[in-house]
Motif scaffolding. Sequence first.
Motif, PDB file in Angstrom:
ATOM      1  N   VAL A  62      13.399  34.522  62.008  1.00 43.81           N
ATOM      2  CA  VAL A  62      12.628  34.195  60.804  1.00 43.81           C
ATOM      3  C   VAL A  62      13.142  32.908  60.178  1.00 43.81           C
ATOM      4  CG1 VAL A  62      12.108  34.943  58.439  1.00 43.81           C
ATOM      5  CG2 VAL A  62      11.864  36.549  60.339  1.00 43.81           C
ATOM      6  N   ALA A  63      14.462  32.745  60.132  1.00 45.80           N
ATOM      7  CA  ALA A  63      15.025  31.537  59.538  1.00 45.80           C
ATOM      8  C   ALA A  63      14.557  30.288  60.277  1.00 45.80           C
ATOM      9  CB  ALA A  63      16.554  31.611  59.531  1.00 45.80           C
ATOM     10  N   ILE A  64      14.394  30.380  61.572  1.00 50.18           N
ATOM     11  CA  ILE A  64      13.889  29.240  62.363  1.00 50.18           C
ATOM     12  C   ILE A  64      12.387  29.084  62.165  1.00 50.18           C
ATOM     13  CG2 ILE A  64      13.466  28.393  64.717  1.00 50.18           C
ATOM     14  CD1 ILE A  64      16.206  29.721  65.455  1.00 50.18           C
ATOM     15  N   GLU A  65      11.644  30.159  62.354  1.00 49.85           N
ATOM     16  CA  GLU A  65      10.181  30.095  62.371  1.00 49.85           C
ATOM     17  C   GLU A  65       9.560  29.813  61.009  1.00 49.85           C
ATOM     18  OE1 GLU A  65       8.094  30.235  65.086  1.00 49.85           O
ATOM     19  OE2 GLU A  65       9.910  30.212  66.301  1.00 49.85           O
ATOM     20  N   ARG A  66      10.280  30.049  59.935  1.00 49.39           N
ATOM     21  CA  ARG A  66       9.684  29.795  58.619  1.00 49.39           C
ATOM     22  C   ARG A  66       9.549  28.309  58.331  1.00 49.39           C
ATOM     23  NH1 ARG A  66      12.980  30.494  53.642  1.00 49.39           N
ATOM     24  NH2 ARG A  66      14.947  29.480  54.055  1.00 49.39           N
ATOM     25  N   TYR A  67      10.197  27.486  59.156  1.00 49.06           N
ATOM     26  CA  TYR A  67      10.026  26.029  59.098  1.00 49.06           C
ATOM     27  C   TYR A  67       9.290  25.601  60.374  1.00 49.06           C
ATOM     28  CZ  TYR A  67      13.483  25.784  55.350  1.00 49.06           C
ATOM     29  OH  TYR A  67      14.164  25.936  54.168  1.00 49.06           O
ATOM     30  N   PRO A  68       7.974  25.384  60.308  1.00 52.51           N
ATOM     31  CA  PRO A  68       7.202  25.089  61.522  1.00 52.51           C
ATOM     32  C   PRO A  68       7.735  23.900  62.328  1.00 52.51           C
ATOM     33  CG  PRO A  68       5.725  25.551  59.702  1.00 52.51           C
ATOM     34  CD  PRO A  68       7.119  25.482  59.127  1.00 52.51           C
ATOM     35  N   GLU A  69       8.209  22.861  61.655  1.00 45.72           N
ATOM     36  CA  GLU A  69       8.710  21.695  62.384  1.00 45.72           C
ATOM     37  C   GLU A  69       9.977  22.035  63.162  1.00 45.72           C
ATOM     38  OE1 GLU A  69       9.090  19.227  58.994  1.00 45.72           O
ATOM     39  OE2 GLU A  69       6.938  18.894  58.847  1.00 45.72           O
ATOM     40  N   ARG A  70      10.845  22.818  62.543  1.00 42.77           N
ATOM     41  CA  ARG A  70      12.085  23.220  63.220  1.00 42.77           C
ATOM     42  C   ARG A  70      11.758  24.127  64.404  1.00 42.77           C
ATOM     43  NH1 ARG A  70      16.969  25.713  59.831  1.00 42.77           N
ATOM     44  NH2 ARG A  70      15.417  27.250  59.224  1.00 42.77           N
ATOM     45  N   ALA A  71      10.825  25.046  64.214  1.00 45.48           N
ATOM     46  CA  ALA A  71      10.445  25.949  65.303  1.00 45.48           C
ATOM     47  C   ALA A  71       9.831  25.179  66.463  1.00 45.48           C
ATOM     48  CB  ALA A  71       9.464  27.000  64.786  1.00 45.48           C
ATOM     49  N   ALA A  72       8.974  24.211  66.151  1.00 41.25           N
ATOM     50  CA  ALA A  72       8.355  23.400  67.201  1.00 41.25           C
ATOM     51  C   ALA A  72       9.401  22.587  67.946  1.00 41.25           C
ATOM     52  CB  ALA A  72       7.293  22.480  66.600  1.00 41.25           C
ATOM     53  N   ARG A  73      10.359  22.042  67.224  1.00 43.45           N
ATOM     54  CA  ARG A  73      11.424  21.257  67.863  1.00 43.45           C
ATOM     55  C   ARG A  73      12.265  22.149  68.774  1.00 43.45           C
ATOM     56  NH1 ARG A  73      12.875  16.984  70.476  1.00 43.45           N
ATOM     57  NH2 ARG A  73      15.060  16.441  70.216  1.00 43.45           N
ATOM     58  N   LEU A  74      12.573  23.352  68.325  1.00 39.02           N
ATOM     59  CA  LEU A  74      13.349  24.264  69.161  1.00 39.02           C
ATOM     60  C   LEU A  74      12.596  24.573  70.452  1.00 39.02           C
ATOM     61  CD1 LEU A  74      15.804  26.081  69.631  1.00 39.02           C
ATOM     62  CD2 LEU A  74      14.597  27.870  68.365  1.00 39.02           C
ATOM     63  N   ARG A  75      11.307  24.851  70.352  1.00 44.84           N
ATOM     64  CA  ARG A  75      10.511  25.129  71.562  1.00 44.84           C
ATOM     65  C   ARG A  75      10.487  23.916  72.497  1.00 44.84           C
ATOM     66  NH1 ARG A  75       7.965  28.387  67.791  1.00 44.84           N
ATOM     67  NH2 ARG A  75       6.498  26.823  67.054  1.00 44.84           N
ATOM     68  N   GLU A  76      10.371  22.724  71.927  1.00 51.10           N
ATOM     69  CA  GLU A  76      10.391  21.505  72.744  1.00 51.10           C
ATOM     70  C   GLU A  76      11.727  21.365  73.461  1.00 51.10           C
ATOM     71  OE1 GLU A  76      10.369  16.681  71.996  1.00 51.10           O
ATOM     72  OE2 GLU A  76       9.469  17.973  70.494  1.00 51.10           O
ATOM     73  N   LEU A  77      12.815  21.592  72.751  1.00 53.01           N
ATOM     74  CA  LEU A  77      14.142  21.496  73.364  1.00 53.01           C
ATOM     75  C   LEU A  77      14.325  22.554  74.453  1.00 53.01           C
ATOM     76  CD1 LEU A  77      16.143  20.949  70.071  1.00 53.01           C
ATOM     77  CD2 LEU A  77      15.871  19.256  71.906  1.00 53.01           C
ATOM     78  N   GLU A  78      13.837  23.750  74.210  1.00 58.19           N
ATOM     79  CA  GLU A  78      13.940  24.804  75.226  1.00 58.19           C
ATOM     80  C   GLU A  78      13.140  24.434  76.478  1.00 58.19           C
ATOM     81  OE1 GLU A  78      14.748  28.645  72.324  1.00 58.19           O
ATOM     82  OE2 GLU A  78      12.681  28.100  72.813  1.00 58.19           O
TER      83      GLU A  78
END
Length: 108
Positions: A62-78
Amino acid sequence: MSGPLIPLPELTPDALRAAVTRIAPSRIPGLAQHLFEATTNVQQTQSLAPLRAFVYSWAVFVAIERYPERAARLRELERIVDAGEQDPAEAMTEIRAIREAAEAEAGW
């Protein structure tokens, strides 16, 4: 980074479920399965560790996904790491930083 979609919820299964329902409803089946497994393991092991692991896992999510930009960046890095087409060291470092920031936000 823009503000969060939702405030960080209380660290309870019900509050985390409500938060996931709002920010990533497609993940509710996974949350429900994880909670079922955790509560079953609590009963079998007479330990709260499985429930703590559930709360930790979903609080960080939730802490990651509540910030859409951070969540998108994490998915890109993965994706970068999974593709294996370039040295993953920088991506892994950034993934670690994102997760550590989320853990700190969630109070872990």
